[in-house]
Design an enzyme around this catalytic site. Structure first.
Site, mmCIF file in Angstrom:
data_model
loop_
_atom_site.group_PDB
_atom_site.id
_atom_site.type_symbol
_atom_site.label_atom_id
_atom_site.label_comp_id
_atom_site.label_asym_id
_atom_site.label_seq_id
_atom_site.Cartn_x
_atom_site.Cartn_y
_atom_site.Cartn_z
ATOM 1 N N ASP A 1 41.029 50.806 15.205
ATOM 2 C CA ASP A 1 39.985 50.993 16.218
ATOM 3 C C ASP A 1 38.666 50.636 15.534
ATOM 4 O O ASP A 1 38.124 51.429 14.768
ATOM 5 C CB ASP A 1 40.009 52.446 16.715
ATOM 6 C CG ASP A 1 38.909 52.731 17.727
ATOM 7 O OD1 ASP A 1 37.949 51.947 17.809
ATOM 8 O OD2 ASP A 1 39.003 53.765 18.422
ATOM 9 N N PHE B 1 38.361 59.604 16.898
ATOM 10 C CA PHE B 1 37.841 59.497 18.259
ATOM 11 C C PHE B 1 38.249 58.139 18.803
ATOM 12 O O PHE B 1 37.930 57.114 18.208
ATOM 13 C CB PHE B 1 36.317 59.634 18.307
ATOM 14 C CG PHE B 1 35.793 59.528 19.717
ATOM 15 C CD1 PHE B 1 35.847 60.630 20.570
ATOM 16 C CD2 PHE B 1 35.282 58.341 20.205
ATOM 17 C CE1 PHE B 1 35.409 60.531 21.890
ATOM 18 C CE2 PHE B 1 34.831 58.237 21.524
ATOM 19 C CZ PHE B 1 34.889 59.338 22.364
ATOM 20 N N LYS C 1 31.495 48.247 21.956
ATOM 21 C CA LYS C 1 30.135 48.512 21.478
ATOM 22 C C LYS C 1 29.369 47.234 21.109
ATOM 23 O O LYS C 1 28.870 46.564 21.998
ATOM 24 C CB LYS C 1 30.168 49.525 20.329
ATOM 25 C CG LYS C 1 30.699 50.895 20.792
ATOM 26 C CD LYS C 1 30.253 52.077 19.960
ATOM 27 C CE LYS C 1 30.452 53.384 20.703
ATOM 28 N NZ LYS C 1 31.660 54.114 20.377
#
Ligand code: PLP
Length: 403
Positions: A219, A134, A248
């Protein structure tokens, strides 16, 4: 269905739980009527320091009284400072600030392509990604993630992404060709279900990148900023990327992200090649610096590791107590997952009913992503509530048999 959702004019792209969290204190999130939830979702690994952390509140309100936005047309002292701190604590030598994870990945993708183009190889633009990945919801990052349910209906898939199975070296080697620019991977898949990349495979990726002159992109949008017990997950593996996306946790709840890179990897990103209106905004930079004050303070990550060990041991017991429900414990640090035998969405609802917020992930996993500041009592309370949720799921299982 609640009246709120029936009358909502928001796009119905989310199946929202029927609770509205009005305020928070540390690991607790509280609704308007005073119901308290222990927050083991932390806004999907965003609220790294919990809710209303005094140091973050102070940094943001101080900055709010000075200046909110200047644009990237001017020098940004707090951005320079945050970038330097990120570089000093990682492999990186260059930083570009963004507002989100997907934008950090867009920068990473563009940087990898531009690196080769600037060296006279514009044909090297393809990026190999891994099943279950993702990387965000922009047109390029849905193509990178390769999940059909996110791609369908949105026109031609952005070209330049080749996906291979998660841990399959032969398939990976076959996918690397003269047009390949980079490999892109999450060290631990978050949305994909807390799948950790095996250590030897990650090391192999580094070797293959070196052999073929490819950029290695990590990532670390979910795994980064202390979540796994190290500042970044790659430190567990002794393998560093060329380019890394973060988001995040770095904002502790303020929207921000960044793309980090070595000087060499960033060498194509010259004047005018990339930009953003909001990225590196003074409010974000103030909060990002404040987050690092806490995360990088001596002993903080040791505390995370100790808490994580305690939680993991308790979860192992919980699994033994609920063999019909819990199949496996996954993850690293405070990025943990319960792989279930029963539907994860039912479990999430039962946990909420027991006063605990957790997050579903792919592969029928329930994610536990508590704020990194939780203590012993909150671990114990969280596990007690998970026990209650698992018990409720078992009671549901038993019901048809009893009828
Ligand atoms: C959340 C996430 C993203 C996307 O971040 P956004 O801020 O939602 O754009 C990308 N990659 C990973 C690994 C993530 O966890």
């Amino acid at each position: 269905m609640s009246t709120a959702s029936a009358s909502s004019v928001l796009l119905p792209t989310y199946a929202r739980a029927p609770i509205a969290l009005e305020r928070g204190e540390g690991a607790w999130a509280i609704t308007a009527d005073g119901t308290r939830y222990l927050d083991f979702g932390a806004g999907i690994a965003v609220n790294a320091l919990g809710h209303a952390h005094p140091h973050l509140v102070e940094a943001l309100t101080q900055q709010a009284q000075r200046i909110w936005h200047t644009s990237n047309l001017y020098t940004m002292p707090d951005g320079e400072k945050l970038a330097r701190r990120l570089c000093e604590a990682t492999f990186a030598e260059r930083v570009f600030f963004t507002n989100s994870g997907a934008e950090a990945n867009e920068c990473a993708i563009k940087m990898a392509r531009k690196y080769h183009a600037a060296k006279g190889h514009p044909e090297r633009y393809r990026i190999v990604t891994f099943e279950g990945a993702f990387h965000g919801r922009t047109l390029a990052t849905i193509a990178a993630g390769g999940q059909q349910k996110y791609i369908d209906g949105f026109g031609p898939k952005v070209d330049g992404f080749d996906q291979v199975p998660f841990d399959d070296e032969a398939a990976l080697k076959a996918a690397i060709g003269p047009e390949t620019a980079a490999l892109m991977i999450e060290p631990i898949q978050g949305e994909g279900g807390l799948r950790s990349v095996p250590m030897r495979f990650l090391k192999r990726l580094r070797e293959l990148c070196d052999e073929h002159g490819l950029m290695l992109i990590f990532d670390e949008i979910q795994t980064g900023v202390g979540r796994t017990g190290k500042f970044f997950a790659y430190e567990h593996y002794g393998v560093a990327p060329d380019i890394m996306s973060i988001a995040k946790g770095i904002g502790g709840g303020f929207p921000m992200g960044a793309c980090l890179a070595t000087e060499e990897a960033a060498s194509g990103m010259t004047l005018g090649t990339h930009g953003t209106t909001f990225g590196g905004n003074p409010l974000a930079m103030a909060v990002g610096n404040a987050v690092l004050d806490v995360i990088l303070a001596p002993g903080f990550l040791d505390h995370v590791q100790k808490t994580a060990l305690r939680l993991r041991q308790s979860l192992a017991q919980l699994k033994d107590q609920h063999p019909q429900v819990i199949e496996e414990i996954r993850g690293e640090g405070l990025m943990l997952g319960l792989k279930l035998k029963t539907p994860n969405t039912d479990f999430v609802a039962q946990a909420r009913a027991a006063g605990l917020l957790v997050v579903a992930a792919g592969d029928n996993v329930v994610r536990l992503l508590p704020p990194l500041i939780i203590g012993e009592s909150e671990v114990a309370e969280g596990v007690a509530r998970l026990d209650k949720a698992a018990g409720a799921v078992e009671a549901e299982l038993a019901r048809p048999a009893a009828e």
